[in-house]
Design a protein around this motif. Structure first.
Motif, short mmCIF file in Angstrom:
data_model
loop_
_atom_site.label_atom_id
_atom_site.label_comp_id
_atom_site.label_asym_id
_atom_site.label_seq_id
_atom_site.Cartn_x
_atom_site.Cartn_y
_atom_site.Cartn_z
N PRO A 1 0.90 -1.17 0.00
CA PRO A 1 0.14 0.04 -0.13
C PRO A 1 0.92 1.37 0.11
O PRO A 1 0.46 2.34 -0.52
CB PRO A 1 -0.82 -0.14 1.34
N GLU A 2 2.05 1.30 0.61
CA GLU A 2 2.77 2.23 0.63
C GLU A 2 3.59 2.77 -0.58
O GLU A 2 4.35 3.73 -0.69
CB GLU A 2 3.99 2.05 1.95
N GLY A 3 3.66 1.70 -1.59
CA GLY A 3 4.24 1.81 -2.85
C GLY A 3 5.43 0.69 -2.76
O GLY A 3 5.96 0.27 -1.74
N GLY A 4 5.82 0.43 -3.78
CA GLY A 4 6.94 -0.75 -3.89
C GLY A 4 6.26 -2.26 -3.87
O GLY A 4 5.10 -2.27 -4.17
N HIS A 5 7.25 -3.05 -3.70
CA HIS A 5 6.73 -4.21 -3.89
C HIS A 5 7.27 -5.36 -2.72
O HIS A 5 8.51 -4.91 -2.36
CB HIS A 5 7.08 -5.10 -5.27
N ALA A 6 6.53 -6.19 -2.06
CA ALA A 6 7.33 -7.23 -1.32
C ALA A 6 7.34 -8.65 -2.03
O ALA A 6 6.63 -8.73 -2.72
CB ALA A 6 6.32 -7.19 -0.23
N ARG A 7 8.25 -9.33 -1.50
CA ARG A 7 8.52 -10.60 -2.03
C ARG A 7 8.04 -11.75 -0.99
O ARG A 7 8.42 -11.65 0.05
CB ARG A 7 10.04 -10.78 -2.29
N ILE A 8 6.93 -12.56 -1.59
CA ILE A 8 6.53 -13.55 -0.77
C ILE A 8 6.65 -15.18 -1.54
O ILE A 8 7.11 -14.79 -2.66
CB ILE A 8 5.00 -13.29 -0.34
N PHE A 9 6.85 -16.06 -0.67
CA PHE A 9 6.96 -17.27 -1.40
C PHE A 9 5.71 -18.19 -1.04
O PHE A 9 5.13 -18.41 0.14
CB PHE A 9 8.06 -17.80 -0.66
N VAL A 10 5.14 -18.32 -2.17
CA VAL A 10 3.82 -19.23 -1.93
C VAL A 10 4.07 -20.53 -2.45
O VAL A 10 4.80 -21.23 -3.17
CB VAL A 10 2.91 -18.85 -3.44
N PRO A 11 3.42 -21.66 -1.37
CA PRO A 11 3.75 -22.80 -1.56
C PRO A 11 3.18 -23.58 -2.64
O PRO A 11 2.31 -23.31 -3.40
CB PRO A 11 3.14 -23.61 -0.32
N LEU A 12 4.01 -24.43 -3.39
CA LEU A 12 3.62 -25.30 -4.41
C LEU A 12 3.33 -26.66 -4.29
O LEU A 12 2.77 -27.17 -5.03
CB LEU A 12 4.65 -25.26 -5.55
N GLY A 13 3.73 -27.15 -3.06
CA GLY A 13 3.63 -28.60 -2.58
C GLY A 13 4.80 -29.05 -2.05
O GLY A 13 5.74 -28.40 -1.99
N ASN A 14 4.82 -30.48 -1.96
CA ASN A 14 5.86 -31.26 -1.32
C ASN A 14 6.26 -32.11 -2.46
O ASN A 14 5.59 -32.54 -3.42
CB ASN A 14 5.64 -31.93 0.00
N ALA A 15 7.56 -32.59 -2.22
CA ALA A 15 8.30 -33.55 -3.28
C ALA A 15 9.33 -34.42 -2.79
O ALA A 15 9.95 -33.90 -1.77
CB ALA A 15 8.67 -32.89 -4.58
N TRP A 16 9.60 -35.41 -3.20
CA TRP A 16 10.68 -36.23 -2.95
C TRP A 16 11.91 -35.82 -3.72
O TRP A 16 11.62 -35.56 -5.02
CB TRP A 16 10.35 -37.86 -2.98
N ALA A 17 12.97 -35.82 -3.07
CA ALA A 17 14.25 -35.33 -3.64
C ALA A 17 15.38 -35.83 -3.31
O ALA A 17 15.21 -36.41 -2.20
CB ALA A 17 14.23 -33.71 -3.71
N ARG A 18 16.51 -35.60 -3.96
CA ARG A 18 17.92 -36.08 -3.48
C ARG A 18 18.68 -34.48 -3.22
O ARG A 18 18.92 -34.02 -4.25
CB ARG A 18 18.58 -36.94 -4.28
N VAL A 19 19.00 -34.34 -2.09
CA VAL A 19 19.75 -33.11 -1.70
C VAL A 19 21.16 -33.43 -1.26
O VAL A 19 21.35 -34.30 -0.26
CB VAL A 19 19.10 -32.43 -0.49
N ARG A 20 22.17 -32.80 -1.92
CA ARG A 20 23.44 -32.94 -1.65
C ARG A 20 24.25 -31.62 -1.35
O ARG A 20 23.88 -30.65 -2.19
CB ARG A 20 24.19 -33.88 -2.66
N SER A 21 25.00 -31.55 -0.34
CA SER A 21 25.69 -30.48 -0.12
C SER A 21 27.03 -30.09 -0.96
O SER A 21 27.64 -31.30 -1.00
CB SER A 21 25.96 -30.17 1.40
N LEU A 22 27.35 -29.25 -1.67
CA LEU A 22 28.68 -29.25 -2.49
C LEU A 22 29.68 -28.66 -1.90
O LEU A 22 30.74 -29.19 -1.69
CB LEU A 22 27.96 -28.73 -3.95
N SER A 23 29.49 -27.24 -1.45
CA SER A 23 30.57 -26.83 -0.94
C SER A 23 30.18 -25.50 0.00
O SER A 23 28.86 -25.20 -0.05
CB SER A 23 31.29 -26.15 -2.05
N GLY A 24 30.79 -24.95 0.53
CA GLY A 24 30.76 -23.89 1.72
C GLY A 24 31.82 -22.97 1.86
O GLY A 24 33.04 -23.24 1.52
N ARG A 25 31.60 -21.62 2.34
CA ARG A 25 32.74 -20.80 2.10
C ARG A 25 32.20 -19.69 3.17
O ARG A 25 31.02 -19.35 3.47
CB ARG A 25 32.85 -20.06 1.09
#
Length: 113
Positions: A26-50
């Protein structure tokens, strides 16, 4: 990222998928929100960190790769929630060109201090 097709039994991590949307404020500008799409099965692997610094705090950036069944509604800028951690999708590509698996490069950033 491996270009080989993963065995379906390796998709053992449950993740939440969220799409980024911009809404007008309402004040002007835009806000960023995240709308749920659903759940899924996945394979998550960490690659690197810094480590680094962000303003007056310490920052840790961790990169991940996430492989899941193909879906056309997930792309850069969206978010994957894995075990309460926010993984921001940097890129998403068809793993083998057959629209069977989607391989996402993700980034997780945490700031302390």
């Amino acid at each position: 990222m491996s270009k080989a097709v993963p065995p379906i039994g390796t998709l053992t991590d449950r993740v939440q998928l969220r799409r980024r949307e911009s809404v007008a404020e309402p004040e002007g500008g835009h806000a960023r929100i995240f709308v749920p799409l659903g759940n899924a099965w996945a394979r998550v692997r960490s690659l690197s960190g810094r480590q680094g610094s962000n303003a007056d705090g310490r920052m840790v950036a961790i990169s991940h790769t996430v492989v899941l069944r193909f879906r056309p509604d997930l792309g850069p800028g969206d978010r994957i929630i894995y075990r309460g951690r926010n993984l921001d999708v940097v890129s998403a590509a068809d793993l083998n060109g057959r629209r069977a698996y989607l391989s996402c490069s993700c980034s997780e950033t945490q700031v302390t201090g």
